[in-house]
Structure formats: C-alpha cells, structure tokens
Design an enzyme around this catalytic site. Structure first.
Site, mmCIF file in Angstrom:
data_model
loop_
_atom_site.group_PDB
_atom_site.id
_atom_site.type_symbol
_atom_site.label_atom_id
_atom_site.label_comp_id
_atom_site.label_asym_id
_atom_site.label_seq_id
_atom_site.Cartn_x
_atom_site.Cartn_y
_atom_site.Cartn_z
ATOM 1 N N GLY A 172 1.825 2.451 -1.072
ATOM 2 C CA GLY A 172 1.100 3.380 -0.201
ATOM 3 C C GLY A 172 -0.264 3.807 -0.710
ATOM 4 O O GLY A 172 -0.779 4.844 -0.305
ATOM 5 N N HIS A 209 -5.308 -6.998 5.076
ATOM 6 C CA HIS A 209 -4.657 -8.110 4.382
ATOM 7 C C HIS A 209 -5.503 -8.528 3.183
ATOM 8 O O HIS A 209 -6.728 -8.651 3.308
ATOM 9 C CB HIS A 209 -4.467 -9.282 5.352
ATOM 10 C CG HIS A 209 -3.720 -10.415 4.738
ATOM 11 N ND1 HIS A 209 -2.351 -10.381 4.539
ATOM 12 C CD2 HIS A 209 -4.144 -11.598 4.234
ATOM 13 C CE1 HIS A 209 -1.972 -11.509 3.954
ATOM 14 N NE2 HIS A 209 -3.046 -12.264 3.757
#
Ligand code: GAR
Length: 200
Positions: A12, A109
C-alpha cells in the site's frame, strides 16, 4: 470534491503516497475508501494510520467474482465514489465493476506497457536484460494491463542493478507520478470537460 476508492492487495505504499498528497493539498480528492482483497495486508494498517475507512473483503468468501464485485460496488455506490484507483491490486477487474465504472478505473503498473504486463514486471525486465523500464498509468479494460495509456515515465536499468535497487527507483517515480496524474484526471481543465461529457 471528487471521491475515489483506492484498491490495494499488498504493502500500500502507493495508496499512502496518494493519501499524503491529498492531505498536503497537492491532490484535491476525497479518499472515501481503501478496498483490500487480502486480509492482513499492510495497506489496511496504513488506512488505519491515515484515518481512511477500509473494506477488507476476501473473494474466497463469495460464490463468484460477480458476487464479490457486487458487494464492493454496493459500498462504492453508498459512498458515491466517482473513480476507482488501482494501486497494487493484484486481481483482474470483472464485468460488474467495469460496467459500473466504465472509463473511471485507472491502474499503475511497474513497466513501460505494453512491455512486461502481469505479475513481477520488475523481475521480467531484469530477466529480459533491457536497458530501461519504467512506470505506466492507464485506464483499465477487461485485459491484463492492456487499457489506454494515460502517462508513463522511464527509468534506466544500470549495470549491476538489483531487484531491490530497481524497485526503489520505480516506486519513487510511482509515488510522485500517480498523485500528479490523478490531480490532472480529476481536476485538470481538459479532463474536467471530458468528465462532464461522460457523466451527462
Ligand atoms: C506497485 O509497484 C505497482 O506498480 C504494482 O504493485 C506495486 C504495489 O506496491 N502493480 C502491479 O504490478 C499491477 N500489475 P504498493 O502496494 O507498495 O503500492
């Protein structure tokens, strides 16, 4: 102010970078919810530290992906979330969420897409012995890291680069690029016009 839900499966750190930018006022957004599909993931601890509500939801507890996503969708609708921000959410988005949030789901990504989609993009780049890789932010469609590209930034792979050193470089870029791009998408002038068009 627009509302987002951030989806994460692991550490996270991108979620935190977005939250810190929101607190600092460089990103004007209300982070309504963290959605995490991995009970025990550190992203959930970060949500608690940041005072952001979390929905921890395990797909295994649902009979189908559609049922799992319907449960998430209900929460997003309740909170009137405008946009879904994937930040290390290691799961394909299914038709239930895609249809409800068409054009309103973005992903980050760790490669220069279309190179090295899917899992372990950093390992894939090292394995391929390419001279550079990077970070891509894109809209999400039904494919694996295949949606239209919004922004990307390259990073050199130095001789003797290790997975750890490359990951560090990539994450440094991610943590500044994602909040910047989200601000543009949510509050930028040109995008705001497109946003209004798609909403009405
Ligand atoms: C990030 O590097 C993100 O680009 C990657 O997972 C990491 C999550 O880190 N996402 C993918 O590989 C998606 N295919 P974080 O949990 O610390 O933000």
């Amino acid at each position: 102010m627009k509302k987002i839900a951030v989806f994460a499966s692991g550490s996270g750190s991108n979620f935190q970078a977005i939250a810190v930018a929101a607190q600092a006022g460089t990103l004007n957004v209300d982070i309504s919810l963290l959605v995490c599909d991995k009970p025990g993931a550190f992203a959930v601890d970060r949500a608690e530290m940041l005072g952001i509500a979390a929905l921890v939801i395990s797909p295994k507890s649902y009979p189908s992906k559609a049922a799992y996503e319907a449960e998430i969708l209900q929460k997003l609708a309740e909170l009137e979330v405008d946009m879904v921000v994937l930040a290390g959410y290691m799961r394909l988005i299914g038709p239930t969420l895609l249809q409800a949030y068409e054009g309103k789901i973005v992903n980050i990504h760790p490669s220069l897409l279309p190179a090295f989609p899917g899992k372990d993009a950093i390992g894939q780049a090292l394995e391929a012995e390419v001279g550079k890789t990077g970070v891509t932010i894109h809209y999400v469609d039904e494919g694996m890291d295949t949606g239209p590209i919004i922004a990307s930034e390259a990073v050199e792979i130095a001789p003797g680069e290790t997975r750890e050193s490359l990951q560090k470089k990539i994450q440094r870029i991610e943590h500044s690029l994602y909040p910047e791009v989200l601000e543009e998408l949510l509050n930028g002038e040109e995008e705001a016009v497109q946003w209004e068009k798609s909403v009405h």
